[in-house]
Design a protein around this motif. Structure first.
Motif, PDB file in Angstrom:
ATOM      1  N   GLN A 172       8.761 -22.242 -23.315  1.00  0.00           N
ATOM      2  CA  GLN A 172       9.039 -23.570 -23.201  1.00  0.00           C
ATOM      3  C   GLN A 172       8.445 -24.401 -22.418  1.00  0.00           C
ATOM      4  O   GLN A 172       8.012 -25.637 -22.349  1.00  0.00           O
ATOM      5  CB  GLN A 172      10.646 -24.004 -22.853  1.00  0.00           C
ATOM      6  CG  GLN A 172      11.683 -23.786 -24.024  1.00  0.00           C
ATOM      7  CD  GLN A 172      11.289 -24.686 -25.210  1.00  0.00           C
ATOM      8  OE1 GLN A 172      10.647 -24.285 -26.025  1.00  0.00           O
ATOM      9  NE2 GLN A 172      11.634 -25.882 -25.101  1.00  0.00           N
ATOM     10  N   ASN A 173       8.016 -23.856 -20.966  1.00  0.00           N
ATOM     11  CA  ASN A 173       7.004 -24.375 -19.862  1.00  0.00           C
ATOM     12  C   ASN A 173       6.022 -24.633 -20.475  1.00  0.00           C
ATOM     13  O   ASN A 173       5.229 -25.764 -20.259  1.00  0.00           O
ATOM     14  CB  ASN A 173       7.280 -23.489 -18.802  1.00  0.00           C
ATOM     15  CG  ASN A 173       8.396 -23.887 -17.906  1.00  0.00           C
ATOM     16  OD1 ASN A 173       8.820 -25.010 -17.658  1.00  0.00           O
ATOM     17  ND2 ASN A 173       8.941 -22.622 -17.439  1.00  0.00           N
ATOM     18  N   ASN A 174       5.264 -23.732 -21.255  1.00  0.00           N
ATOM     19  CA  ASN A 174       4.031 -23.669 -21.802  1.00  0.00           C
ATOM     20  C   ASN A 174       3.948 -24.807 -22.796  1.00  0.00           C
ATOM     21  O   ASN A 174       3.040 -25.814 -22.883  1.00  0.00           O
ATOM     22  CB  ASN A 174       3.402 -22.504 -22.294  1.00  0.00           C
ATOM     23  CG  ASN A 174       2.973 -21.433 -21.528  1.00  0.00           C
ATOM     24  OD1 ASN A 174       2.914 -21.669 -20.349  1.00  0.00           O
ATOM     25  ND2 ASN A 174       3.226 -20.096 -21.624  1.00  0.00           N
ATOM     26  N   LYS A 175       4.832 -24.819 -23.726  1.00  0.00           N
ATOM     27  CA  LYS A 175       4.932 -25.906 -24.817  1.00  0.00           C
ATOM     28  C   LYS A 175       5.081 -27.216 -24.060  1.00  0.00           C
ATOM     29  O   LYS A 175       4.287 -28.450 -24.584  1.00  0.00           O
ATOM     30  CB  LYS A 175       6.298 -25.687 -25.469  1.00  0.00           C
ATOM     31  CG  LYS A 175       6.765 -26.605 -26.619  1.00  0.00           C
ATOM     32  CD  LYS A 175       7.695 -26.175 -27.350  1.00  0.00           C
ATOM     33  CE  LYS A 175       8.087 -27.390 -28.328  1.00  0.00           C
ATOM     34  NZ  LYS A 175       9.479 -27.411 -29.055  1.00  0.00           N
ATOM     35  N   GLY A 176       5.921 -27.367 -23.183  1.00  0.00           N
ATOM     36  CA  GLY A 176       5.916 -28.680 -22.385  1.00  0.00           C
ATOM     37  C   GLY A 176       4.569 -29.092 -21.504  1.00  0.00           C
ATOM     38  O   GLY A 176       4.155 -30.389 -21.841  1.00  0.00           O
ATOM     39  N   GLN A 200      15.035 -10.162 -20.259  1.00  0.00           N
ATOM     40  CA  GLN A 200      13.537 -10.411 -20.941  1.00  0.00           C
ATOM     41  C   GLN A 200      13.313 -11.480 -21.795  1.00  0.00           C
ATOM     42  O   GLN A 200      12.416 -12.490 -21.944  1.00  0.00           O
ATOM     43  CB  GLN A 200      13.175  -9.163 -21.362  1.00  0.00           C
ATOM     44  CG  GLN A 200      11.683  -9.115 -21.686  1.00  0.00           C
ATOM     45  CD  GLN A 200      10.746  -9.145 -20.438  1.00  0.00           C
ATOM     46  OE1 GLN A 200      10.904  -8.470 -19.612  1.00  0.00           O
ATOM     47  NE2 GLN A 200      10.017 -10.335 -20.258  1.00  0.00           N
ATOM     48  N   ILE A 201      14.515 -11.644 -22.787  1.00  0.00           N
ATOM     49  CA  ILE A 201      14.401 -12.977 -23.973  1.00  0.00           C
ATOM     50  C   ILE A 201      14.553 -14.144 -23.212  1.00  0.00           C
ATOM     51  O   ILE A 201      13.590 -14.940 -23.400  1.00  0.00           O
ATOM     52  CB  ILE A 201      15.468 -12.566 -24.901  1.00  0.00           C
ATOM     53  CG1 ILE A 201      15.282 -11.503 -25.769  1.00  0.00           C
ATOM     54  CG2 ILE A 201      15.910 -13.694 -25.778  1.00  0.00           C
ATOM     55  CD1 ILE A 201      16.408 -11.013 -26.362  1.00  0.00           C
ATOM     56  N   ILE A 202      15.442 -14.378 -22.094  1.00  0.00           N
ATOM     57  CA  ILE A 202      15.520 -15.302 -21.534  1.00  0.00           C
ATOM     58  C   ILE A 202      14.360 -15.897 -20.697  1.00  0.00           C
ATOM     59  O   ILE A 202      13.826 -17.348 -20.878  1.00  0.00           O
ATOM     60  CB  ILE A 202      16.710 -15.407 -20.538  1.00  0.00           C
ATOM     61  CG1 ILE A 202      17.868 -15.553 -21.481  1.00  0.00           C
ATOM     62  CG2 ILE A 202      16.526 -16.740 -19.492  1.00  0.00           C
ATOM     63  CD1 ILE A 202      19.138 -15.062 -20.454  1.00  0.00           C
ATOM     64  N   GLU A 203      13.651 -14.881 -20.009  1.00  0.00           N
ATOM     65  CA  GLU A 203      12.497 -15.270 -19.201  1.00  0.00           C
ATOM     66  C   GLU A 203      11.251 -15.595 -20.298  1.00  0.00           C
ATOM     67  O   GLU A 203      10.469 -16.382 -19.927  1.00  0.00           O
ATOM     68  CB  GLU A 203      11.919 -13.687 -18.532  1.00  0.00           C
ATOM     69  CG  GLU A 203      10.801 -13.976 -17.726  1.00  0.00           C
ATOM     70  CD  GLU A 203      10.463 -12.687 -16.978  1.00  0.00           C
ATOM     71  OE1 GLU A 203       9.233 -12.585 -16.655  1.00  0.00           O
ATOM     72  OE2 GLU A 203      11.360 -11.972 -16.587  1.00  0.00           O
ATOM     73  N   ASP A 204      11.094 -14.847 -21.336  1.00  0.00           N
ATOM     74  CA  ASP A 204       9.976 -15.224 -22.269  1.00  0.00           C
ATOM     75  C   ASP A 204      10.424 -16.451 -22.871  1.00  0.00           C
ATOM     76  O   ASP A 204       9.351 -17.222 -22.947  1.00  0.00           O
ATOM     77  CB  ASP A 204      10.142 -14.069 -23.488  1.00  0.00           C
ATOM     78  CG  ASP A 204       9.696 -12.675 -23.121  1.00  0.00           C
ATOM     79  OD1 ASP A 204       9.049 -12.631 -21.929  1.00  0.00           O
ATOM     80  OD2 ASP A 204       9.839 -11.780 -23.918  1.00  0.00           O
TER      81      ASP A 204
END
Length: 78
Positions: free
Chosen positions: A22-26, A13-17
């Motif tokens: 990161q995708n949203n930040k990018g 869950q941590i990895i998925e979050d």
């Protein structure tokens, strides 16, 4: 994922979050997804990120060592 042990589920869950973050930040920073990104040397980018990660982990390790030393000192005083 329900069939996994608790720690494994929490780690995933941590990895998925983090991946979503990161995708949203990018997307916010570059205005595109990785699908649209062109002209990058992906291997060099990955290596650079790994080097950064090693530095961050080493710094954190030093902070943990200092905290352990501080706690041991307090424990010895009591």
């Amino acid at each position: 994922m329900k069939d996994l042990p608790e720690t494994s589920r929490r780690v995933l869950q941590i990895i998925e979050d983090k991946l979503r973050d990161q995708n949203n930040k990018g997307l916010a920073e570059y205005g595109q997804t990785i699908d649209d990104a062109q002209g990058y040397d992906w291997m060099a980018e990955a290596l650079s990120e790994c080097v950064d990660a090693m530095q961050y982990m080493s710094r954190y390790m030093l902070e943990l060592e200092a905290e352990i030393k501080r706690l041991k000192s307090l424990s010895e005083k009591n």
